[in-house]
Write a protein that holds these residues in place. Structure first.
Motif, PDB file in Angstrom:
ATOM      1  N   GLY A 105      -3.636   3.206  93.237  1.00 50.52           N
ATOM      2  CA  GLY A 105      -4.156   2.218  92.306  1.00 50.52           C
ATOM      3  C   GLY A 105      -3.109   1.395  91.604  1.00 50.52           C
ATOM      4  O   GLY A 105      -3.404   0.729  90.605  1.00 50.52           O
ATOM      5  N   VAL A 106      -1.867   1.421  92.073  1.00 46.65           N
ATOM      6  CA  VAL A 106      -0.772   0.685  91.430  1.00 46.65           C
ATOM      7  C   VAL A 106      -0.084  -0.171  92.485  1.00 46.65           C
ATOM      8  O   VAL A 106       0.137   0.273  93.614  1.00 46.65           O
ATOM      9  CB  VAL A 106       0.245   1.648  90.787  1.00 46.65           C
ATOM     10  CG1 VAL A 106       1.358   0.879  90.101  1.00 46.65           C
ATOM     11  CG2 VAL A 106      -0.439   2.568  89.806  1.00 46.65           C
ATOM     12  N   ARG A 107       0.261  -1.399  92.121  1.00 45.97           N
ATOM     13  CA  ARG A 107       1.001  -2.245  93.047  1.00 45.97           C
ATOM     14  C   ARG A 107       2.336  -1.601  93.409  1.00 45.97           C
ATOM     15  O   ARG A 107       2.974  -0.953  92.572  1.00 45.97           O
ATOM     16  CB  ARG A 107       1.246  -3.623  92.436  1.00 45.97           C
ATOM     17  CG  ARG A 107       0.008  -4.454  92.250  1.00 45.97           C
ATOM     18  CD  ARG A 107       0.380  -5.854  91.796  1.00 45.97           C
ATOM     19  NE  ARG A 107       0.942  -5.878  90.457  1.00 45.97           N
ATOM     20  CZ  ARG A 107       1.639  -6.903  89.963  1.00 45.97           C
ATOM     21  NH1 ARG A 107       1.896  -7.955  90.722  1.00 45.97           N
ATOM     22  NH2 ARG A 107       2.094  -6.867  88.721  1.00 45.97           N
ATOM     23  N   ASP A 108       2.785  -1.821  94.645  1.00 43.32           N
ATOM     24  CA  ASP A 108       4.041  -1.226  95.105  1.00 43.32           C
ATOM     25  C   ASP A 108       5.217  -1.635  94.222  1.00 43.32           C
ATOM     26  O   ASP A 108       6.060  -0.800  93.878  1.00 43.32           O
ATOM     27  CB  ASP A 108       4.326  -1.639  96.553  1.00 43.32           C
ATOM     28  CG  ASP A 108       3.407  -0.959  97.549  1.00 43.32           C
ATOM     29  OD1 ASP A 108       2.762   0.035  97.170  1.00 43.32           O
ATOM     30  OD2 ASP A 108       3.324  -1.425  98.701  1.00 43.32           O
ATOM     31  N   LEU A 109       5.277  -2.907  93.849  1.00 38.53           N
ATOM     32  CA  LEU A 109       6.422  -3.351  93.047  1.00 38.53           C
ATOM     33  C   LEU A 109       6.441  -2.665  91.691  1.00 38.53           C
ATOM     34  O   LEU A 109       7.506  -2.414  91.120  1.00 38.53           O
ATOM     35  CB  LEU A 109       6.434  -4.871  92.903  1.00 38.53           C
ATOM     36  CG  LEU A 109       5.467  -5.593  91.969  1.00 38.53           C
ATOM     37  CD1 LEU A 109       6.028  -5.674  90.553  1.00 38.53           C
ATOM     38  CD2 LEU A 109       5.189  -7.006  92.464  1.00 38.53           C
TER      39      LEU A 109
END
Length: 381
Positions: A105-109
């Motif tokens: 649920g978190v962007r890779d960056l």
């Protein structure tokens, strides 16, 4: 250790009852209170835990419509959908409490930035950026960034007017992530001082965790960091967008242009505005550098005392802009590259280092330097 989070968060609510339980809550922890308000709006105030302690909020309640997945008002996450507030909090809590597994649920960056912060020992409970400059030291930084600040001045001046009453502010930082100047909405600037989003503060990732200024510098690319995506708990009510300002010639970072605001005021267009403003500053730097180089060459050619065929002319950043024909042949024979003077090449002979070159002035301003290549075979290191 207790981590203070944001005052309130919006949570998914599709329920047929008036009760919610955000994903950050754990069994045995006090559940948040939820109530229906007029117009089908759900107001959420509550708490969750970090390492067994209840953490409570401290920013105004955020409203969401019943039947919708809640997001911070006015936010869009490019590319894709806005981050799910509870899932991002849950992922953050998972990491900062010592679980090194991959998070969902978190962007890779964002996840990669969080992990860099953990590796460098950034405090997830942090509430403000460190203030690293006294007035005197800030003055020296501003002096070193004179070219950047001069090119940014019209852009920052415009921000003073068009960001007024918008709940957002424009921030100019140097390539070390230290804030030089701020403009924009007065109340937002006052609130920014609470977290030290102010001149003299260090907003690199290693100092202040995941944030648009520091993460843009770390990645070398434009970045928008949504409220809950910040690494430090005290900054999670802010959303920030930033773009790196680059040298038009060699593309080295000269600074960062950031637009920040409390999450209800900030929107996705702020990232486009930051990129556009950074590009405008780069354009002004390019135009000014061309003008300075023309004046530099004119000043050098007007001097009869220098042997033009053995002369190397450097601009104000130490880059060669003109090399005489004989100088080029001599340097080639010695396997020397004058371009390395801009980076302080340790293998260069003293006579070719920019520090030893003779400065060239236009009025009182140093606009470049010249070096005469010795004839014969000068001593090499």
């Amino acid at each position: 250790m207790a981590y203070r989070i944001a005052d309130s968060v919006a949570v998914p609510f599709r329920g047929r009852t008036g009760r919610v339980r955000p994903s950050g809550c754990r069994s045995g922890v006090r559940k948040p209170d939820a109530s229906r308000a007029d117009g089908g709006v759900l107001r959420y105030r509550g708490g969750w835990t970090c390492r067994g302690r209840v953490v409570q909020a401290a920013v105004p309640t955020i409203k969401i419509r019943v039947g919708e997945d809640a997001v911070m008002q006015g936010e869009t996450q490019p590319p894709g959908d806005p981050p799910s507030v509870p899932s991002v909090f849950d992922a953050w809590e998972t990491l900062v409490t010592g679980d090194a597994r991959a998070v969902a649920g978190v962007r890779d960056l964002v996840e990669n930035s969080w992990r860099r912060c953990l590796k460098t020992g950034v405090d997830p409970a942090g509430r403000e950026a460190p203030l690293v400059c006294s007035e005197d030291r800030l003055g020296l930084r501003r002096e070193r960034a004179e070219d950047l600040r001069g090119a940014a001045a019209p852009v920052m001046g415009d921000a003073r007017a068009f960001l007024a009453e918008t709940g957002t502010m424009m921030v100019l930082a140097d390539p070390d992530g230290v804030v030089l100047d701020v403009e924009g909405d007065g109340r937002t600037r006052d609130r920014g001082e609470v977290i030290r989003l102010m001149p003299g503060a260090d907003w690199t990732e290693t100092a202040s965790g995941t944030n648009a200024i520091g993460t843009a510098l770390a990645l070398g690319a434009p970045v928008q960091i949504h409220a809950v995506e910040h690494f430090c708990a005290g900054i999670k009510q802010w959303t920030c967008s930033a773009a790196v300002i680059r040298d038009p010639v060699d593309r080295t970072a000269l600074g960062v242009l950031d637009i920040s605001g409390l999450s209800g005021a900030h929107n996705a267009h702020c990232l486009a505005l930051a990129v556009t403003a950074a590009g405008r500053i780069e354009g002004r730097i390019a135009k000014r550098d061309l003008n300075l180089r023309a004046r530099l060459i004119e000043a050098v050619l007007s001097e009869e005392r220098w042997p033009m065929d053995r002369l190397v002319v450097f601009d104000h950043r130490g880059r060669p802009v003109r090399i005489g024909d004989r100088a080029r042949r001599l340097l080639k024979e010695m396997a020397l590259d004058p371009a390395r003077t801009a980076t302080g090449g340790a293998a260069l002979p003293d006579w070719l280092k920019i520090e030893a070159a003779e400065p060239v002035f236009d009025a009182a301003r140093r606009i470049g330097a010249v070096c005469v290549v010795p004839q014969g075979r000068p001593h090499l290191p």
